[in-house]
Write a protein that holds these residues in place. Sequence first.
Motif, PDB file in Angstrom:
ATOM      1  N   VAL A 120     -17.066   6.098 -29.843  1.00  0.00           N
ATOM      2  CA  VAL A 120     -16.089   5.127 -29.339  1.00  0.00           C
ATOM      3  C   VAL A 120     -15.728   4.131 -30.433  1.00  0.00           C
ATOM      4  O   VAL A 120     -14.570   3.752 -30.599  1.00  0.00           O
ATOM      5  CB  VAL A 120     -16.665   4.324 -28.139  1.00  0.00           C
ATOM      6  N   ARG A 121     -16.740   3.735 -31.188  1.00  0.00           N
ATOM      7  CA  ARG A 121     -16.513   2.749 -32.251  1.00  0.00           C
ATOM      8  C   ARG A 121     -15.687   3.323 -33.395  1.00  0.00           C
ATOM      9  O   ARG A 121     -15.213   2.582 -34.245  1.00  0.00           O
ATOM     10  CB  ARG A 121     -17.852   2.222 -32.767  1.00  0.00           C
ATOM     11  N   ALA A 124     -20.707   4.399 -18.926  1.00  0.00           N
ATOM     12  CA  ALA A 124     -21.160   3.275 -19.754  1.00  0.00           C
ATOM     13  C   ALA A 124     -21.183   3.682 -21.228  1.00  0.00           C
ATOM     14  O   ALA A 124     -20.678   2.961 -22.088  1.00  0.00           O
ATOM     15  CB  ALA A 124     -22.541   2.806 -19.304  1.00  0.00           C
ATOM     16  N   ARG A 125     -21.730   4.854 -21.515  1.00  0.00           N
ATOM     17  CA  ARG A 125     -21.787   5.300 -22.914  1.00  0.00           C
ATOM     18  C   ARG A 125     -20.392   5.500 -23.471  1.00  0.00           C
ATOM     19  O   ARG A 125     -20.097   5.143 -24.612  1.00  0.00           O
ATOM     20  CB  ARG A 125     -22.523   6.634 -23.029  1.00  0.00           C
ATOM     21  N   LEU A 126     -19.511   6.102 -22.649  1.00  0.00           N
ATOM     22  CA  LEU A 126     -18.146   6.330 -23.127  1.00  0.00           C
ATOM     23  C   LEU A 126     -17.437   5.006 -23.389  1.00  0.00           C
ATOM     24  O   LEU A 126     -16.465   4.957 -24.124  1.00  0.00           O
ATOM     25  CB  LEU A 126     -17.351   7.161 -22.112  1.00  0.00           C
ATOM     26  N   SER A 127     -17.922   3.934 -22.764  1.00  0.00           N
ATOM     27  CA  SER A 127     -17.329   2.618 -23.013  1.00  0.00           C
ATOM     28  C   SER A 127     -17.967   1.948 -24.216  1.00  0.00           C
ATOM     29  O   SER A 127     -17.647   0.802 -24.526  1.00  0.00           O
ATOM     30  CB  SER A 127     -17.515   1.720 -21.796  1.00  0.00           C
ATOM     31  N   GLY A 128     -18.899   2.629 -24.859  1.00  0.00           N
ATOM     32  CA  GLY A 128     -19.497   2.064 -26.063  1.00  0.00           C
ATOM     33  C   GLY A 128     -20.755   1.253 -25.811  1.00  0.00           C
ATOM     34  O   GLY A 128     -21.254   0.592 -26.720  1.00  0.00           O
ATOM     35  N   ILE A 129     -21.259   1.282 -24.564  1.00  0.00           N
ATOM     36  CA  ILE A 129     -22.486   0.528 -24.277  1.00  0.00           C
ATOM     37  C   ILE A 129     -23.685   1.330 -24.777  1.00  0.00           C
ATOM     38  O   ILE A 129     -23.823   2.509 -24.446  1.00  0.00           O
ATOM     39  CB  ILE A 129     -22.598   0.267 -22.759  1.00  0.00           C
ATOM     40  N   ARG A 130     -24.509   0.705 -25.588  1.00  0.00           N
ATOM     41  CA  ARG A 130     -25.695   1.401 -26.120  1.00  0.00           C
ATOM     42  C   ARG A 130     -26.774   1.403 -25.049  1.00  0.00           C
ATOM     43  O   ARG A 130     -27.587   0.490 -24.952  1.00  0.00           O
ATOM     44  CB  ARG A 130     -26.180   0.722 -27.392  1.00  0.00           C
ATOM     45  N   PRO A 161     -22.063   9.233 -28.160  1.00  0.00           N
ATOM     46  CA  PRO A 161     -20.811   8.723 -27.596  1.00  0.00           C
ATOM     47  C   PRO A 161     -20.590   7.256 -27.940  1.00  0.00           C
ATOM     48  O   PRO A 161     -19.463   6.846 -28.242  1.00  0.00           O
ATOM     49  CB  PRO A 161     -21.010   8.876 -26.087  1.00  0.00           C
ATOM     50  N   GLU A 162     -21.679   6.470 -27.950  1.00  0.00           N
ATOM     51  CA  GLU A 162     -21.564   5.041 -28.251  1.00  0.00           C
ATOM     52  C   GLU A 162     -20.974   4.824 -29.649  1.00  0.00           C
ATOM     53  O   GLU A 162     -20.171   3.916 -29.854  1.00  0.00           O
ATOM     54  CB  GLU A 162     -22.944   4.371 -28.202  1.00  0.00           C
TER      55      GLU A 162
END
Lengths: 237, 303
Positions: A74-75, B190-196, A70-71
């Motif tokens: 998003v990018r 958090a992951r869906l927001s791009g946080i690794r 998912p990370e």
Amino acid sequence: MLEIRNVVASYGSVVALKDISFTAEIGKITTVIGANGAGKSTLLRLISGLEVATSGAIHWQGESLLGKSPESIVRMGVAHVPEGHAVIAPLTVAENIEMGALFRARSNKDDVKLAIGEVYELFPRLEERKNQLAGTLSGGERQMLAISRALVSRPSLLLLDEPSLGLAPLVVEQIIETIKALCISTGLTVLLVEQNANTALSVADHGVLLSIGSVVADQPAPLMRADSALRSAYLGY
Amino acid sequence: MNTLITTLFLGTTRGAVFALVALGLVLVWRGAGIVNFAQMGQAMFSTYVASTLIIKGYGYWFAFLIALAVGAILGAIVDLAVMRPLTRRSHAGVLASDSMRATVPVIASLGILGVLQSLAGMIWAAEERGFPTPVSDVAVKPFGKTAPFTKFDLFIIVVVALTLVVTTLFFKKTGMGLAMRATALNPEVARLSGIRISRVRTLSWAISGVASSLAGLLITPSANLSPNTLDLILIVGFTAAVVGGLDSLPGSVVGGFILGLLIAVINVYVSPDDVFLALLVFLLLVLILKPGGLFASKKVRNV
Ligand SMILES: Nc1ncnc2c1ncn2[C@@H]1O[C@H](COP(=O)(O)OP(=O)(O)OP(=O)(O)O)[C@@H](O)[C@H]1O
Ligand SMILES: [Mg+2]
């Protein structure tokens, strides 16, 4: 273009999606409708990388999404607003929004500021409640917040899972109008999952009807809306 | 009167150290959902490194900084080498059930503690060592009177206060701090927001390693350094964390100070033999009266 090809997915022995294929055009709203348990949320979770497919392919603008985290997805411009007003309740409204842009906060500082300003303009109620904890917001405000969190990542594809859940029709209409305007002004592509088929089909360009894990209809939204036989067979009204 | 003030001072300095231990435990608990019993083993290890450097003739501050770095690295290694592979979802078999997935890492941390203690025993021959202080640890005597504290006590309080301020600012004011809170509160969003999130978790382990190494450096001058001197500190730190609600950072700090004071008072006014009994009674009282801890995170309805 979002391309879903022969996707199969299961949770243990429960098969949630059995060989799904359809495409969603850029700059358009495609709605996925169907009864409870049809597999709509599963489909979105596969696209955003939260679940892993058994087989098949998913491509966004020519790039494969399956197998990515998912990370990373998003990018690639894909933002997912999951079912049920997904905000982080103990964080403030401002923090929830900031969170959505963290991954590009350093490389794109100015644009992040701009994007945050834009969502506050779209949803002034959120700006007024900036420093309030997200957990204290009303259901509608939370949904606006969840969408704002997704928008500040500047997505090119927005996955919305039942934004109307538990909201007054007026609020739903406002949110959907906002999204529609974004599609027109920025070329945003939207995949909108809805229980409420009537509302969804009235704003969408295209409709995909799922029934127990299979696509049973894939047509322009107005056609689907007018098809009363289809409605009574799969949606029960 | 003088005894009371001395007791309160002792309680505050010890409490400051317990607060650090509790903070370290809560960081990993919130970040990774694991109670890390190896934490003070890691701290023992980095304190031994500092002690060895000092014996070799390096200055206190150099050894101090190296020990903190070793603490961070050990924390990260525990996560990368043990916890991450253990909690990977693809594991079938023993890790299939949720309860096993929660238990196995805790057992693993006990294993790591054992490994670190035997390693330290092998490397440093299990010799007991003293550990120096950077400033005097005899009571200060302003105006010819003996004050109830030493310079080292003040040093501990200042260092811990600074650490807490820096930690708070880090969590409230930086993007990484926000990412860490988001990951602890809701990994999926958090992951869906791009946080690794796996990197963020490793960072939680590293920061926790720094906090507990700092605790080790501050407490060993008043104990002796041996492979298991810090075991008791872990028990008190863990009690402090639970008293504070286990998932609240401020709660863990307050819990640390409360226990420090409680222990000092029991030590002086009752009997050193009753300290652990008192801890147990206090813990039970807290758990019965406020099951979520004194500072359980405010519940916000999730509807
Ligand atoms: N985590 C899970 N474990 C096991 N089965 C699951 C899981 N999530 C979904 N399912 C099953 O997969 C099927 C599809 O679920 P999904 O959530 O995709 O449906 P949906 O169309 O979104 O339904 P709704 O409209 O009620 O949200 C259902 O039969 C459901 O029970
Ligand atoms: Mg659903």
